[in-house]
Design an enzyme around this catalytic site. Structure first.
Site, PDB file in Angstrom:
ATOM      1  N   THR A 117      -0.224  14.467  20.697  1.00  0.00           N
ATOM      2  CA  THR A 117      -1.031  14.634  19.492  1.00  0.00           C
ATOM      3  C   THR A 117      -1.936  13.438  19.222  1.00  0.00           C
ATOM      4  OG1 THR A 117      -0.856  14.723  17.070  1.00  0.00           O
ATOM      5  CG2 THR A 117       0.992  13.787  18.212  1.00  0.00           C
ATOM      6  N   TYR A 141       6.259  11.597  13.055  1.00  0.00           N
ATOM      7  CA  TYR A 141       5.896  12.642  14.016  1.00  0.00           C
ATOM      8  C   TYR A 141       5.109  12.033  15.179  1.00  0.00           C
ATOM      9  CZ  TYR A 141       3.031  16.398  15.955  1.00  0.00           C
ATOM     10  OH  TYR A 141       2.369  17.239  16.811  1.00  0.00           O
TER      11      TYR A 141
END
Ligand code: UDP
Length: 327
Positions: A117, A141
């Site tokens: 990501t 995350y």
């Protein structure tokens, strides 16, 4: 047909990847705990239910299916939740991935495609992000995904595991044929929440922060169509099958849109205004995340045909109005 193990194949991006793999002549074998995934989304190959922390189960999967590669999508992916419950992210994402990677190398399956990501980059002073940017995630995350990238590099050095790491920007849209689409429970992503608000399924969208240092005060993101994203995965798999070296690719369009701009496009596509209220910033959100790389286009030959806001929102809207999984 060659098998590919697809972790998270019952989820949003994984289910679209299974469709792309099937169309490219592979058999996608979905490994999914079904905690956040949907049985109904598994349409293109077998489903095996289990947990990535279960090493014995993983060993069985590699023995039974003898896959040519792993595509690893399964992960918890909510920025806000990761700030409240970081342990959940380190256990599920990092320990689960480590268990999977160890099982893969022991089984001799050395081609690994990983969904990472742009959240691994963190705040970068308004620059466009390319793969050489320092990774400094500001939420758990992103930190969990960066840790998995490091694990892949280490297992490349030790065991010859080759990887393609894709750093996604913001994924939106749905399969234009309507076979699969985006459906999270609970939903936290901008586009489906906006469409829910338009349909009156929620009172209003809360815009998280209107005091960012951007032209209209709201966060800027680079949105990429899920069908384009999964096309890149098939190209990444072929890259590895052709014996090319491990490589990292950003998957974004290079164009940034603010939350208000996304709402404006939705109004144009759906012909209905998005009901919204202005709220506080969400912990862990970066001001601006926009790709500044054309590496995927140049090296993989990736062409993101559908990644305009109009097409993404129109495809998402069609899916939103027609098909949903039970839940
Ligand atoms: N966002 C928002 N309201 C919401 C959900 C998201 O304003 O209810 C904003 C969020 O702050 C971010 C952008 O929309 O700037 C995209 O958020 P999303 O959760 O879809 O993806 P993320 O950027 O966290 O991966």
């Amino acid at each position: 047909m060659a098998n590919v193990l697809v972790t998270g194949g019952a989820g949003y991006i994984g289910s679209h990847a299974c469709k792309a793999l099937k169309m490219a002549g592979f058999t996608p074998v979905t490994l999914d705990s079904l905690v956040t995934g949907w049985v109904e989304a598994v349409k293109f190959g077998p489903l095996e239910k289990g947990d990535l922390l279960d090493r014995a189960w993983l060993d069985d999967m590699f023995a039974v299916y003898e896959p040519v590669a792993v595509m690893h999508f399964a992960a918890l992916s909510q920025v806000g939740e990761s700030m409240q419950q970081p342990g959940k992210y380190w256990r599920n994402n990092v320990m689960g991935s480590l268990t999977l990677i160890e099982a893969a190398v022991e089984a001799g399956c050395l081609n690994f495609v990983f969904s990472s990501t742009c959240a691994t980059y963190g705040e970068q002073d308004n620059v466009l992000l390319d793969e050489s940017c320092v990774q400094a995630p500001i939420n758990a995350y992103g930190a969990s995904k960066r840790a998995i990238e490091d694990i892949l590099v280490n297992f490349g050095q030790s065991h010859g595991l080759r990887h393609v790491i894709f750093r996604y920007f913001n994924v939106a849209g749905a399969d234009p044929d309507g076979e699969v689409g985006e459906f999270h429970q609970p939903e936290t992503h901008l586009v489906p929440l906006m469409l829910d608000a338009i349909e009156g399924k929620r009172p209003a969208l809360t815009v998280f922060g209107t005091d960012y240092d951007t032209p209209d005060g709201t966060c800027i993101r680079d949105y990429v169509h899920v069908m384009d994203l999964v096309d890149a995965h098939v190209l990444g798999l072929k890259w590895l099958e052709n014996g090319k070296p491990s490589r990292v690719f950003n998957l974004g369009t290079g164009k940034g849109f603010s939350v208000r701009e996304v709402m404006d496009h939705s109004r144009i596509v759906t012909n209905r205004a998005v009901p919204f209220v202005e709220g506080e910033r969400r912990a862990g959100d970066c001001t601006k995340l926009v790709s500044g790389s054309v590496r995927a286009e140049q090296e993989l030959g990736w062409v993101p045909h559908r990644s305009t806001l109009e097409v993404m929102i129109a495809d998402a809207w069609r899916w939103h109005q027609s098909g949903h999984y039970d839940g």
